[in-house]
Motif scaffolding. Structure first.
Motif, PDB file in Angstrom:
ATOM      1  N   LEU A 251       0.556  -1.163  -0.269  1.00 31.37           N
ATOM      2  CA  LEU A 251       0.051   0.120  -0.061  1.00 31.37           C
ATOM      3  C   LEU A 251       0.366   1.657  -0.325  1.00 31.37           C
ATOM      4  O   LEU A 251       1.337   1.673   0.782  1.00 31.37           O
ATOM      5  CB  LEU A 251      -0.965   0.363   1.284  1.00 31.37           C
ATOM      6  N   GLU A 252       1.076   1.970  -0.938  1.00 27.87           N
ATOM      7  CA  GLU A 252       1.636   3.284  -1.039  1.00 27.87           C
ATOM      8  C   GLU A 252       0.852   4.619  -0.123  1.00 27.87           C
ATOM      9  O   GLU A 252      -0.496   4.125  -0.201  1.00 27.87           O
ATOM     10  CB  GLU A 252       1.519   3.670  -2.365  1.00 27.87           C
ATOM     11  N   ALA A 253       1.443   4.328   1.010  1.00 26.81           N
ATOM     12  CA  ALA A 253       1.506   5.451   1.759  1.00 26.81           C
ATOM     13  C   ALA A 253       2.907   7.024   1.859  1.00 26.81           C
ATOM     14  O   ALA A 253       3.584   6.416   1.977  1.00 26.81           O
ATOM     15  CB  ALA A 253       1.006   5.002   3.813  1.00 26.81           C
ATOM     16  N   GLY A 254       2.625   7.890   1.966  1.00 31.20           N
ATOM     17  CA  GLY A 254       3.826   8.419   2.665  1.00 31.20           C
ATOM     18  C   GLY A 254       3.529   9.167   4.198  1.00 31.20           C
ATOM     19  O   GLY A 254       2.227   8.195   5.157  1.00 31.20           O
ATOM     20  N   GLY A 255       4.842   9.638   4.604  1.00 32.30           N
ATOM     21  CA  GLY A 255       4.827   9.117   5.941  1.00 32.30           C
ATOM     22  C   GLY A 255       5.797  10.785   6.349  1.00 32.30           C
ATOM     23  O   GLY A 255       5.638  11.712   5.909  1.00 32.30           O
ATOM     24  N   LEU A 256       4.763  10.592   7.881  1.00 31.65           N
ATOM     25  CA  LEU A 256       5.040  12.374   8.694  1.00 31.65           C
ATOM     26  C   LEU A 256       5.911  12.212   9.481  1.00 31.65           C
ATOM     27  O   LEU A 256       5.140  11.274  10.453  1.00 31.65           O
ATOM     28  CB  LEU A 256       3.766  13.310   8.608  1.00 31.65           C
ATOM     29  N   ASP A 257       6.836  12.747  10.115  1.00 30.35           N
ATOM     30  CA  ASP A 257       7.360  13.146  11.784  1.00 30.35           C
ATOM     31  C   ASP A 257       7.029  14.337  12.166  1.00 30.35           C
ATOM     32  O   ASP A 257       7.687  14.854  11.927  1.00 30.35           O
ATOM     33  CB  ASP A 257       8.932  13.077  11.065  1.00 30.35           C
ATOM     34  N   ILE A 258       6.195  13.848  13.149  1.00 27.75           N
ATOM     35  CA  ILE A 258       5.287  14.938  13.619  1.00 27.75           C
ATOM     36  C   ILE A 258       6.361  15.734  14.835  1.00 27.75           C
ATOM     37  O   ILE A 258       7.464  15.213  15.687  1.00 27.75           O
ATOM     38  CB  ILE A 258       4.581  14.940  14.122  1.00 27.75           C
ATOM     39  N   ASP A 259       6.779  17.310  14.113  1.00 35.67           N
ATOM     40  CA  ASP A 259       7.510  17.781  15.672  1.00 35.67           C
ATOM     41  C   ASP A 259       7.095  19.237  16.136  1.00 35.67           C
ATOM     42  O   ASP A 259       7.733  19.994  16.912  1.00 35.67           O
ATOM     43  CB  ASP A 259       8.666  18.551  14.815  1.00 35.67           C
ATOM     44  N   TRP A 260       5.543  19.916  16.065  1.00 35.81           N
ATOM     45  CA  TRP A 260       5.203  20.992  16.596  1.00 35.81           C
ATOM     46  C   TRP A 260       3.780  20.400  16.891  1.00 35.81           C
ATOM     47  O   TRP A 260       2.724  19.688  15.168  1.00 35.81           O
ATOM     48  CB  TRP A 260       5.387  21.930  15.364  1.00 35.81           C
ATOM     49  N   VAL A 261       2.789  20.696  17.732  1.00 37.92           N
ATOM     50  CA  VAL A 261       1.580  20.077  18.098  1.00 37.92           C
ATOM     51  C   VAL A 261       1.517  21.408  18.862  1.00 37.92           C
ATOM     52  O   VAL A 261       1.825  22.236  19.240  1.00 37.92           O
ATOM     53  CB  VAL A 261       1.012  19.161  18.877  1.00 37.92           C
ATOM     54  N   TYR A 262      -0.189  22.204  18.140  1.00 42.09           N
ATOM     55  CA  TYR A 262      -1.012  23.193  17.818  1.00 42.09           C
ATOM     56  C   TYR A 262      -2.356  22.675  18.116  1.00 42.09           C
ATOM     57  O   TYR A 262      -3.103  22.670  17.443  1.00 42.09           O
ATOM     58  CB  TYR A 262      -1.087  24.250  17.256  1.00 42.09           C
ATOM     59  N   ASN A 263      -3.351  23.408  18.847  1.00 43.43           N
ATOM     60  CA  ASN A 263      -4.087  23.458  19.989  1.00 43.43           C
ATOM     61  C   ASN A 263      -5.212  24.218  20.334  1.00 43.43           C
ATOM     62  O   ASN A 263      -4.873  25.078  21.368  1.00 43.43           O
ATOM     63  CB  ASN A 263      -4.349  21.841  20.585  1.00 43.43           C
TER      64      ASN A 263
END
Length: 263
Positions: A251-263
């Protein structure tokens, strides 16, 4: 999308859809470090065939960003899942006048004893994609497929980025996830909702629904913002580094490494 400011124009039916209060409206801006930012602004609507506006009733990062860097992107999605998106340029703001009165007489603000619209912002339409219809079935199928593939991925999440609530929120099929990044022309781009799941508290996997070309402009290492919102208006905004495309379980899928969270 190809920018032709002099010929880009909304149709009458588009403007009527934009005027609805029951819709998702998103504004993508660029912060002082060139990073993408996404904000829910349901008040965004057309002022005419070539101009948008939105009413401001709270303070937020996006309103500061758009004044410092006038290049922005927008997306509107109706309850019927019709989607419009494009590029806009912020021009000015007003704190009185006909549009100010129009916003403050809308039911949402007219009967609110605590706050109303205090500023109206104006944006010239620079580029527009044609109306699209989001396929809920394809979005659900893509999310389910990611649910099978994500456990196969090896990640290192010794420290948390997402809270347990945010991790669960991002994993839910009923949570809509919109992606944004800054294009080569300096304008932020917004995708229609993508299939996306949290692998753990620091990593996301996602795949396009329909055209993969929506994501072709994202380079490995580029910063991407993800705005995840539920139908009950619970939301979280994260930003991370795009790590490229992988094929777990084919399954072709992209990856994202989280470095910032804002709520």
């Amino acid at each position: 999308m190809t920018a032709h400011t002099d010929t880009v124009a909304l149709r009458e039916t588009d403007m009527k859809a934009f005027a609805r209060d029951a819709k998702i409206g998103l504004l993508a801006t660029v912060d002082g470090e060139g990073q993408p930012h996404l904000t829910l602004i349901t008040s965004i609507q057309a002022r005419g065939p070539r101009e948008l506006m939105f009413g401001q009733f709270t303070e937020g990062l996006s309103k500061a960003h758009v004044k410092d860097n006038q290049k922005a992107g927008f997306l509107i999605m109706t309850p019927e899942r019709d989607v419009w998106r494009g590029k806009v340029r912020w021009t000015h703001e007003v704190k009185a006048g006909d549009d100010y009165e129009l916003y403050n007489h809308k039911p949402m603000f007219r009967y609110n004893a605590y706050f109303g619209i205090h500023t109206v912002h104006y944006l010239d339409l620079v580029d527009l994609a044609g109306k699209e219809r989001l396929s809920a079935a394809r979005l659900a199928a893509g999310t389910l497929a990611l649910g099978l593939a994500c456990p196969l991925l090896e990640t290192d999440a010794r420290t948390r980025a997402l809270t347990p609530w945010a991790e669960t929120h991002l994993a839910k099929m009923t949570t809509l996830k919109f992606f944004a990044w800054v294009g080569e022309d300096g304008y932020p781009m917004i995708t229609p909702p993508l299939a996306c799941r949290a692998v753990d508290s620091r990593h996301l996997m996602f795949r396009a629904i329909g055209r993969r070309s929506d994501l072709d402009g994202v380079a490995v290492g580029q910063s991407v913002a993800v705005f995840a919102i539920s139908m009950t208006m619970e939301s979280v905004l994260v930003r991370g580094c795009f790590t490229g495309w992988r094929r777990p379980r084919g399954l072709e899928a992209g990856g994202l490494d989280i470095d910032w969270v804002y709520n």
